[in-house]
Design a protein around this motif. Structure first.
Motif, short mmCIF file in Angstrom:
data_model
loop_
_atom_site.label_atom_id
_atom_site.label_comp_id
_atom_site.label_asym_id
_atom_site.label_seq_id
_atom_site.Cartn_x
_atom_site.Cartn_y
_atom_site.Cartn_z
N HIS A 64 37.40 32.96 47.72
CA HIS A 64 38.74 32.71 48.25
C HIS A 64 39.18 31.28 47.99
O HIS A 64 38.38 30.33 48.11
N ARG A 119 48.14 23.73 47.73
CA ARG A 119 48.44 24.54 46.55
C ARG A 119 48.93 23.72 45.36
O ARG A 119 48.40 23.83 44.26
N SER A 172 43.12 33.76 39.83
CA SER A 172 43.51 34.46 41.05
C SER A 172 43.75 35.94 40.73
O SER A 172 44.31 36.29 39.70
N ASP A 209 40.62 35.63 45.54
CA ASP A 209 41.86 35.95 46.27
C ASP A 209 42.42 34.68 46.87
O ASP A 209 41.69 33.73 47.18
N LEU A 210 43.73 34.67 47.08
CA LEU A 210 44.42 33.52 47.67
C LEU A 210 44.77 33.82 49.12
O LEU A 210 45.22 34.92 49.43
#
Length: 550
Positions: free
Chosen positions: A132, A287, A303, A308-309
């Motif tokens: 993540h 980000r 991604s 996953d973000l």
């Protein structure tokens, strides 16, 4: 036992606090000692906890963290509500200020006193067996989420490794990679293991850890030597974890302190080293200060494919939800000191203004709340925190936000200067040219001038502008769409307040549009249509103005 006795002795010497019990929590690279004290001694103990920890540093080998908790007591009737005549002058409000000030920042060394996850920050998501990238502005709760996740996986019997990149910001990409791997290997060796200590698997991890430490001990880490260790680390971890049967969660905090140019290479090496080994990366960053994937040549974490973000930003796009969430956090802190209602301290308008002033960033909200209380106490007979108290402390926060911007962008040469130049031009456009504190940016502009738009994105991440709506339809040109932003309150409140400018206000979970010292009634954005009408009236900021600054 010696350390526990020493902790109790130091609390007694430094603050006269009697420690009723101690709980030791052992993590891969640190030991936490939780000291339980009577409620009456709690704040005295909190104030000297860091000093106790510092005094222990020369007496123990492993990093030892000292945390203070209130001892359990028999249930008692709810405390009497704050005397309305006292308000901010009630002694429990002073306790609230001290508590928030002591616990406004979360790190691996200090767990959350209050943690209220929202749906986007699900612990079940971040503790899943998946890589993540956790994004959020400063103060959005990235470290808080990682700390909660670490506590959960350790309590479940898995292994946790923690690396804070801020301390490594001046290292090369190769050495940062080695530090992360060193932390992972140390976490394996210091945890209870299902692999026999005399086995070849255990020996390989031990030898690999020694080799990594030797590389770190050298004056420089040769790129070729470091790259050659990647497959060795991957094989050792894969073999070891297949027998151990558990998972390793690798928490990497404040990744944005590394320059963007170095980030893909670091992520690529770490990802390659942990592939197919039941080791999961949890990386917290901002980000727009993060470059997690480079297409040519392919480097980093892609991604949707590799990771996953998770986006932690509670934004002004949902003002009612933001207000509920933020007030919930503040109320939980208040309840810790016996205050059952925020209306005993703040008037309703001040609570609404706190949401706007913080841009819905939790830590900013808490810090501004404390500062506003202090400001109200200086106002003679003031009973409640008012809107002007919040306005003033929001304006006072401008300098500290600029300092944070410079610190956040220090790893990227020239970035802070470009971002400050963008802020200067944007303030001039909004306040001097158009007399609006909110503005629009066209989708077409955003797509055609991506470099210029990234300068705005940097201001967004350092909380100097805030997103109000990500999709505003054009009122005159069919098919045109815009993003709506507003300047941070620090840029036009307090001593910076200008008159006769159009501002967005906040009331009962909804936006209002009004003019400072104007005579016209405020326009309420109570419905989506009403809010869109308000935002359409804002001036459009042309990104071409930033072309020379990109």
């Amino acid at each position: 036992k010696h350390v526990e006795a020493r902790v109790a002795e130091l609390f007694s010497q430094l603050s006269g606090t009697r420690v009723s019990s101690l709980e030791v929590k052992r993590y891969p690279d640190e030991t936490s000692i939780v000291a339980y004290v009577d409620e009456a001694d709690f704040f005295n103990a909190v104030e000297v906890a860091e000093q106790v920890q510092t005094m222990l540093e020369g007496e123990v080998e492993q990093t030892t963290l000292v945390v203070v908790r209130k001892a359990s007591t028999p249930s008692v009737p709810n405390p009497e509500p704050i005397d309305r005549r006292l308000g901010v002058r009630d002694e429990r409000v002073a306790e609230l200020v001290r508590l928030i000030s002591a616990r406004s920042r979360v790190s691996s060394a200090a767990s959350n006193l209050v943690y209220l996850p929202d749906s986007r920050a699900s612990l079940s998501a971040v503790t899943a067996a998946r890589h993540h990238l956790v994004f959020g502005r400063r103060g959005a709760g990235k470290s808080a989420l990682l700390v909660e996740a670490r506590n959960r996986v350790v309590a479940g019997g898995d292994i946790a490794s923690w690396t804070n990149i801020q301390t490594l910001r001046r290292e090369s990409s190769e050495r940062i990679f080695l530090y992360v791997i060193s932390d992972i290997l140390r976490s394996l060796l210091s945890s209870r293991t299902n692999v026999p200590a005399k086995s070849s698997l255990y020996s390989s991890i031990t030898e690999l850890g020694a080799h990594v430490n030797d590389l770190l001990a050298s004056d420089s880490s040769d790129t070729v030597r470091v790259e050659r260790i990647v497959p060795r680390v991957q094989r050792a971890l894969s073999d070891y974890m297949s027998v151990d049967g558990r998972s390793v969660y690798v928490f990497i905090d404040d990744f944005y302190y590394v320059s963007r140019a170095m980030q893909p290479a670091i992520l690529d090496m770490v990802h390659a080293a942990v592939r197919d080994s039941n080791v999961w990366l949890k990386i917290a960053s901002i980000r727009h200060l993060t470059n997690w994937w480079q297409a040519a040549p392919p480097l980093g974490l892609q991604s949707g494919q590799d990771a996953d973000l998770i986006d932690l930003d509670v934004t002004l796009q949902d003002p009612e939800g933001a207000s509920t969430f933020l007030e919930g956090i503040l109320l939980e802190y208040a309840r810790q000191v016996g205050v059952g209602s925020l209306s005993r301290i703040f008037n309703r308008a001040a609570l609404d203004r706190l949401v706007l002033a913080s841009g819905a960033v939790p830590r900013d909200y808490m810090v501004l709340a404390v500062s506003a209380i202090a400001r109200a106490l200086r106002r003679g007979n003031a009973r409640l925190v008012g809107v002007q108290d919040v306005n003033q402390v929001a304006g006072d926060a401008a300098n500290s936000k600029i300092q944070e911007l410079e610190e956040d962008m220090a790893a990227n040469e020239g970035a802070a200067a470009r971002t400050l130049a963008t802020l200067s031009d944007l303030r001039s456009f909004c306040l001097d040219e158009k007399a609006f504190t909110y503005f629009l940016v066209g989708y077409r502009d955003k797509e055609s001038l991506a470099t210029e738009y990234s300068l705005l994105a940097d201001l967004l991440d350092v909380r100097l502008i805030h997103l109000v709506d990500h999709s505003v339809s054009g009122g005159h040109e069919a098919g045109s769409r815009f993003e709506a932003f507003m300047l941070d309150l620090s840029q036009f409140s307090g001593s910076r307040l200008k008159q006769k400018i159009n501002v967005l206000d906040f009331d009962g979970g909804h936006f209002l549009a009004r003019q400072t010292r104007g005579v016209e009634a405020a326009k309420r954005g109570g419905t989506s249509r009403e809010l869109i009408a308000i935002l359409r009236a804002a001036p459009t900021y042309e990104l071409s103005r930033l072309s020379e600054k990109g």
